[in-house]
Scaffold this motif. Sequence first.
Motif, PDB file in Angstrom:
ATOM      1  N   SER A  36      46.653  40.306  50.030  1.00 21.96           N
ATOM      2  CA  SER A  36      46.454  40.074  48.605  1.00 21.96           C
ATOM      3  C   SER A  36      45.127  39.383  48.343  1.00 21.96           C
ATOM      4  N   ASP A  37      44.659  39.508  47.105  1.00 19.40           N
ATOM      5  CA  ASP A  37      43.583  38.659  46.600  1.00 19.40           C
ATOM      6  C   ASP A  37      44.234  37.460  45.926  1.00 19.40           C
ATOM      7  N   ILE A  38      43.808  36.270  46.302  1.00 21.09           N
ATOM      8  CA  ILE A  38      44.388  35.037  45.780  1.00 21.09           C
ATOM      9  C   ILE A  38      43.252  34.149  45.277  1.00 21.09           C
ATOM     10  N   ALA A  39      43.470  33.468  44.164  1.00 19.58           N
ATOM     11  CA  ALA A  39      42.424  32.608  43.613  1.00 19.58           C
ATOM     12  C   ALA A  39      43.037  31.397  42.932  1.00 19.58           C
ATOM     13  N   MET A  40      42.261  30.317  42.923  1.00 15.60           N
ATOM     14  CA  MET A  40      42.598  29.139  42.130  1.00 15.60           C
ATOM     15  C   MET A  40      41.812  29.227  40.828  1.00 15.60           C
ATOM     16  N   LEU A  41      42.518  29.106  39.714  1.00 14.44           N
ATOM     17  CA  LEU A  41      41.877  29.155  38.405  1.00 14.44           C
ATOM     18  C   LEU A  41      41.938  27.778  37.765  1.00 14.44           C
ATOM     19  N   ARG A  42      40.837  27.384  37.151  1.00 14.92           N
ATOM     20  CA  ARG A  42      40.844  26.163  36.361  1.00 14.92           C
ATOM     21  C   ARG A  42      40.862  26.575  34.891  1.00 14.92           C
ATOM     22  N   VAL A  43      41.974  26.246  34.235  1.00 12.09           N
ATOM     23  CA  VAL A  43      42.157  26.598  32.825  1.00 12.09           C
ATOM     24  C   VAL A  43      42.344  25.297  32.063  1.00 12.09           C
ATOM     25  N   GLY A  44      41.262  24.828  31.471  1.00 14.09           N
ATOM     26  CA  GLY A  44      41.318  23.523  30.828  1.00 14.09           C
ATOM     27  C   GLY A  44      41.628  22.438  31.854  1.00 14.09           C
ATOM     28  N   GLU A  45      42.689  21.698  31.602  1.00 14.99           N
ATOM     29  CA  GLU A  45      43.081  20.610  32.507  1.00 14.99           C
ATOM     30  C   GLU A  45      43.939  21.111  33.672  1.00 14.99           C
ATOM     31  N   ARG A  46      44.367  22.377  33.606  1.00 14.13           N
ATOM     32  CA  ARG A  46      45.321  22.880  34.601  1.00 14.13           C
ATOM     33  C   ARG A  46      44.644  23.667  35.706  1.00 14.13           C
ATOM     34  N   GLN A  47      45.264  23.607  36.886  1.00 17.38           N
ATOM     35  CA  GLN A  47      44.905  24.476  37.998  1.00 17.38           C
ATOM     36  C   GLN A  47      46.049  25.456  38.215  1.00 17.38           C
ATOM     37  N   ILE A  48      45.716  26.739  38.285  1.00 19.32           N
ATOM     38  CA  ILE A  48      46.705  27.794  38.418  1.00 19.32           C
ATOM     39  C   ILE A  48      46.322  28.664  39.613  1.00 19.32           C
ATOM     40  N   CYS A  49      47.314  29.155  40.330  1.00 19.98           N
ATOM     41  CA  CYS A  49      47.074  30.089  41.423  1.00 19.98           C
ATOM     42  C   CYS A  49      47.450  31.497  40.953  1.00 19.98           C
ATOM     43  N   ALA A  50      46.533  32.441  41.123  1.00 14.27           N
ATOM     44  CA  ALA A  50      46.782  33.848  40.775  1.00 14.27           C
ATOM     45  C   ALA A  50      46.797  34.680  42.049  1.00 14.27           C
ATOM     46  N   LYS A  51      47.700  35.657  42.092  1.00 12.55           N
ATOM     47  CA  LYS A  51      47.826  36.480  43.293  1.00 12.55           C
ATOM     48  C   LYS A  51      48.002  37.940  42.890  1.00 12.55           C
ATOM     49  N   PHE A  52      47.218  38.831  43.544  1.00  7.89           N
ATOM     50  CA  PHE A  52      47.251  40.264  43.259  1.00  7.89           C
ATOM     51  C   PHE A  52      47.425  41.026  44.571  1.00  7.89           C
ATOM     52  N   ALA A  53      48.378  41.952  44.617  1.00  7.13           N
ATOM     53  CA  ALA A  53      48.606  42.742  45.818  1.00  7.13           C
ATOM     54  C   ALA A  53      47.475  43.737  46.027  1.00  7.13           C
ATOM     55  N   LEU A  54      47.103  43.947  47.303  1.00  2.00           N
ATOM     56  CA  LEU A  54      46.074  44.917  47.673  1.00  2.00           C
ATOM     57  C   LEU A  54      46.726  46.180  48.256  1.00  2.00           C
ATOM     58  N   PRO A  55      46.175  47.351  47.974  1.00  2.00           N
ATOM     59  CA  PRO A  55      46.736  48.587  48.555  1.00  2.00           C
ATOM     60  C   PRO A  55      46.414  48.746  50.030  1.00  2.00           C
ATOM     61  N   LYS A  56      45.262  48.184  50.476  1.00  2.00           N
ATOM     62  CA  LYS A  56      44.887  48.230  51.891  1.00  2.00           C
ATOM     63  C   LYS A  56      44.683  46.809  52.383  1.00  2.00           C
ATOM     64  N   LEU A  57      45.396  46.452  53.438  1.00  2.00           N
ATOM     65  CA  LEU A  57      45.331  45.099  53.944  1.00  2.00           C
ATOM     66  C   LEU A  57      44.015  44.844  54.661  1.00  2.00           C
ATOM     67  N   LYS A  58      43.616  43.584  54.683  1.00  2.00           N
ATOM     68  CA  LYS A  58      42.315  43.194  55.236  1.00  2.00           C
ATOM     69  C   LYS A  58      42.423  42.920  56.733  1.00  2.00           C
ATOM     70  N   VAL A  59      42.652  43.999  57.492  1.00  2.00           N
ATOM     71  CA  VAL A  59      42.681  43.937  58.951  1.00  2.00           C
ATOM     72  C   VAL A  59      41.857  45.109  59.479  1.00  2.00           C
ATOM     73  N   MET A 103      51.199  31.175  39.379  1.00  2.00           N
ATOM     74  CA  MET A 103      52.100  30.085  39.750  1.00  2.00           C
ATOM     75  C   MET A 103      51.285  28.806  39.843  1.00  2.00           C
ATOM     76  N   GLU A 104      51.981  27.695  40.030  1.00  2.00           N
ATOM     77  CA  GLU A 104      51.258  26.435  40.154  1.00  2.00           C
ATOM     78  C   GLU A 104      50.397  26.436  41.411  1.00  2.00           C
ATOM     79  N   TYR A 105      49.261  25.755  41.316  1.00  2.00           N
ATOM     80  CA  TYR A 105      48.393  25.570  42.471  1.00  2.00           C
ATOM     81  C   TYR A 105      48.831  24.288  43.167  1.00  2.00           C
ATOM     82  N   LEU A 106      49.229  24.429  44.413  1.00  2.00           N
ATOM     83  CA  LEU A 106      49.801  23.305  45.144  1.00  2.00           C
ATOM     84  C   LEU A 106      48.705  22.509  45.835  1.00  2.00           C
ATOM     85  N   ALA A 107      48.580  21.253  45.459  1.00  2.00           N
ATOM     86  CA  ALA A 107      47.581  20.377  46.057  1.00  2.00           C
ATOM     87  C   ALA A 107      48.028  18.932  45.859  1.00  2.00           C
TER      88      ALA A 107
END
Length: 335
Positions: A36-59, A103-107
């Motif tokens: 998947s592609d995964i990212a931490m987003l900063r939206v105002g005061e919040r940190q959010i984790c976004a995750k998107f499935a990839l059709p071809k895995l990175k191997v 989802m929430e960004y865990l830190a």
Amino acid sequence: MATELDKRCRALVAELGLGMPGDVEEVVPLTGGVASDIAMLRVGERQICAKFALPKLKVSADWFAPVHRNAAEYAWLKVAADVSPESAVQLFGRSETQHGFAMEYLAGDDVYLWKTALLDEVPDQGEAARVADTVGRIHAVSARSRFDRAPFQNSDDFHALRIDPYLKYTAGLHPGLAQQIGALADMLYDNRQVLVHGDVSPKNILFRAGRPILLDAECASMGDASFDPSFCLNHLVLKAAHLPGSRGRLLEDVGVFWKSYEPHVGWEPAGDLEARICRLVPALMLARVDGKSPVEYLREPVKAKIRQTAIDLLKNPSDHLDHFSSRLAKEFKDI
């Protein structure tokens, strides 16, 4: 110039009502996964984790999987939140069109990754028992007749993500073991006992305030109960081979894991399940050396010993994990 990931993250925030695209102040790609592609987003005061499935895995090998698996992962996280809320991540919604969710960004100071703790040989804090208890509780709930299995009829996805790259691919490299590994592959595909996470690996398990949070359930499917314990135990075994200073503790954790998981087993005789785990772990050991997703931290002499040991355990299996661990301790003592 905005990247494709940046654009997808901003669109996801808007679609889920978490803000406007312009409210996203920062998009930081995260590493660690291949599916998947995964990212931490900063939206105002919040940190959010976004995750998107990839059709071809990175191997390096060709490895494709359907992107709708993202829906099963989100559904698994919702089940985990219901069954074990103290070990759950907060969910913010999922996009069907983008095959992604937020989802929430865990830190924080009380958050750590189990894989990092194991490789850094941090003193044991009871992680194996806590993970086993969480997995066991989810398995037990999902084995009940009233459990909604509809979101998890994903045997073909599980085959694409786990059975083919881990077992069938490896069997093709070891034709002398084709019968043993093939029987395990058929078992995993045909059984629908419990809700299987499919990637209970220390790299996917964060601890927060002492509680495990399991992530990356992209392989979630109704399946054989042996898979999740075996997948996790395999990582303890591989690290036992890799880390002489932690070897005794990690092999002892094999028994600790089973002791914590076993009380939840009510869908079949626990001894039958234990025997299947003793057969599946060696196949996974071999897969993480010779399969499509080899472990990155093992030196060549250690790989050779793991390969040799796995082959012997497949040809001459144990039925009990205490005997299984004793054999591993004997085989690993000289590496």
